[in-house]
Design an enzyme around this catalytic site. Structure first.
Site, PDB file in Angstrom:
ATOM      1  N   LYS A 195       0.835  -1.218   0.000  1.00 26.97           N
ATOM      2  CA  LYS A 195       0.000   0.000   0.000  1.00 26.97           C
ATOM      3  C   LYS A 195       0.863   1.259   0.000  1.00 26.97           C
ATOM      4  CE  LYS A 195      -2.417   1.468   3.743  1.00 26.97           C
ATOM      5  NZ  LYS A 195      -3.411   1.304   4.785  1.00 26.97           N
ATOM      6  N   THR A 227     -11.538   5.472   6.481  1.00 24.38           N
ATOM      7  CA  THR A 227     -12.348   5.927   5.334  1.00 24.38           C
ATOM      8  C   THR A 227     -12.784   4.748   4.452  1.00 24.38           C
ATOM      9  OG1 THR A 227     -10.443   6.128   3.861  1.00 24.38           O
ATOM     10  CG2 THR A 227     -10.970   8.038   5.228  1.00 24.38           C
ATOM     11  N   GLY A 228     -12.181   3.580   4.668  1.00 24.55           N
ATOM     12  CA  GLY A 228     -12.498   2.413   3.841  1.00 24.55           C
ATOM     13  C   GLY A 228     -11.661   2.336   2.575  1.00 24.55           C
TER      14      GLY A 228
HETATM   15  C1  R5P Z   1      -2.979   1.852   8.210  1.00 21.92           C
HETATM   16  O1  R5P Z   1      -1.824   1.544   8.112  1.00 21.92           O
HETATM   17  C2  R5P Z   1      -3.986   1.003   8.895  1.00 21.92           C
HETATM   18  O2  R5P Z   1      -3.503  -0.257   9.176  1.00 21.92           O
HETATM   19  C3  R5P Z   1      -5.260   0.931   8.104  1.00 21.92           C
HETATM   20  O3  R5P Z   1      -5.019   0.204   6.930  1.00 21.92           O
HETATM   21  C4  R5P Z   1      -5.772   2.304   7.779  1.00 21.92           C
HETATM   22  O4  R5P Z   1      -5.846   3.090   8.935  1.00 21.92           O
HETATM   23  C5  R5P Z   1      -7.119   2.240   7.108  1.00 21.92           C
HETATM   24  O5  R5P Z   1      -7.505   3.523   6.758  1.00 21.92           O
HETATM   25  P1  R5P Z   1      -8.544   3.755   5.614  1.00 21.92           P
HETATM   26  O6  R5P Z   1      -9.756   2.920   5.921  1.00 21.92           O
HETATM   27  O7  R5P Z   1      -8.829   5.225   5.673  1.00 21.92           O
HETATM   28  O8  R5P Z   1      -7.895   3.373   4.323  1.00 21.92           O
END
Ligand code: R5P
Length: 297
Positions: A195, A227-228
Site C-alpha cells: 500500500k 475511510t475504507g
Molecule cells: C494503516 O496503516 C492502517 O492499518 C489501516 O489500513 C488504515 O488506517 C485504514 O484507513 P482507511 O480505511 O482510511 O484506508
C-alpha cells in the site's frame, strides 16, 4: 486482581461487560458538559487504597475522550487510588508516530506522555497502530500491553459464515502479523498486499508477490477501517485476480466518510469489527481478552 472498573463514558458498555466477567465493582463517574463545552467529571464511589482500571476508548471523539480520561485518572489518584490501569482499547493518535513533514507534532509520543503524567500506572490497549514502533519503551516509561482481537474476529467469522477455501489477505505490509494469526486459525495461506498512502483519504494498493486467490473466498484483516479506502482498493485488486466472496474484519471500525457503504457497494459479503469502537458492525466484544489480561494485575 483489580478491585473495581471505572467506566469511561465512551466505553460504558464494554466496561459493564468486563466488570461482569471479572465479578468486580463497576463505578460509573458522573460526566457532564459545562455550557462552554468544558468537561466535568465526578468519581461516584470510594476508591481509596483500591487498584482500579479505567476503560475508555479514544475513538470517534478522541479529544473529548482524552480530556475525560485525564480528568478521571488524575482524580482517582487524588482520591487515593493505589494503582490506576488505563484500558484504552482504541488508542487514538497512534498513526502520527513520526515527523513525516518538517514541523509536525509526533502526536503518539505527546499523548503517551500526557497519559502517564495524568497518573496512569500501566496501559492495556488492543491492536494498537504502531507500525513504526517496535519497542513500546521508546514511547512509554510505564508498562504497556498490546492485546489482539484478531483471533476472536477470525473465530466469529468461522462460526457465522461459511468461507470456502479462504485465503487470508493483509492489505498492507504492517498487517502481516494479523494475517498470520488469522491464517493459522483458518489453517490456510495468507498474502500481503502493498500500500502507498498519499493522504488521509488516498491510498493505492497493489500486488507485491504472488497472489493465489483465483476462485477462492478471501478474508481481509486489518487493524483499522477509517475511510475504507484501503479495503476498497484491496477488493479491486482481489476481484481482478479472480477472488470470489470477500469477507472483511477489522479490530477498530472507525468508519468515517461512509466507509461501510463503500465497502458493501464494492461487493463485500460481510464486514465485522469489535467494540473498541461503537459502530454498527461491532459484533465481537474485546471484553473477554481485556478481562483475561486484567486478571494478571
Ligand atoms: C494503516 O496503516 C492502517 O492499518 C489501516 O489500513 C488504515 O488506517 C485504514 O484507513 P482507511 O480505511 O482510511 O484506508
Amino acid at each position: 486482581m483489580i478491585d473495581a472498573i471505572i467506566s469511561g463514558s465512551y466505553s460504558d458498555v464494554l466496561a459493564i461487560k468486563t466488570a461482569r466477567i471479572l465479578g468486580v465493582e463497576l463505578i460509573k463517574p458522573e460526566v457532564k458538559k459545562f455550557p462552554d463545552g468544558e468537561t466535568y467529571v465526578r468519581i461516584t464511589g470510594p476508591v481509596e487504597g483500591k487498584k482500579v482500571a479505567v476503560i475508555q476508548s479514544m475513538a470517534q471523539y478522541p479529544n473529548e475522550n482524552l480530556i475525560e480520561y485525564f480528568l478521571t485518572v488524575n482524580t482517582l489518584k487524588d482520591l487515593g487510588a493505589k494503582e490506576v490501569i488505563g484500558v484504552i482499547p482504541y488508542f487514538a493518535y497512534a498513526r502520527q508516530d513520526e515527523r513525516f513533514k518538517e514541523g509536525e507534532a509526533i502526536s503518539l509520543k505527546i499523548i503517551a506522555y500526557l497519559i502517564e503524567k495524568a497518573g496512569t500506572d500501566a496501559v492495556i490497549t488492543v491492536d494498537m497502530h504502531r507500525h513504526r514502533v517496535s519497542d513500546m519503551s521508546d514511547i512509554f516509561s510505564i508498562p504497556v500491553t498490546d492485546l489482539s482481537a484478531v483471533s476472536e474476529l477470525t473465530r466469529y467469522m468461522m462460526k457465522y459464515y461459511n468461507m470456502e477455501n479462504p485465503a487470508v489477505i493483509g492489505p498492507d505490509a504492517e498487517s502481516e502479523a494479523w494475517a498470520k494469526i488469522a491464517a493459522k486459525i483458518l489453517n490456510t495461506d495468507y498474502y500481503i498486499l502493498s500500500k502507498q498512502r498519499f493522504s488521509g483519504t488516498e491510498v493505492k494498493v497493489s500486488v507485491k508477490d504472488k497472489l493465489n486467490v483465483e476462485g477462492r473466498d478471501v478474508f481481509i484483516v486489518d487493524d483499522i477501517i477509517s475511510t475504507g479506502g484501503t479495503i476498497v482498493n484491496a477488493m479491486e485488486i482481489l476481484k481482478e485476480h479472480g477472488a470470489k466472496d470477500v469477507y472483511v474484519a477489522c479490530t477498530h471500525p472507525i468508519l468515517v466518510m461512509h466507509a461501510l457503504a463503500k465497502i458493501y457497494e464494492k461487493g463485500a459479503k460481510v464486514v465485522i469489527g469489535t467494540d473498541t469502537v461503537n459502530s454498527p458492525i461491532s459484533f465481537v466484544s474485546v471484553a473477554p481478552v481485556i478481562a483475561e489480561e486484567l486478571k494478571k494485575y
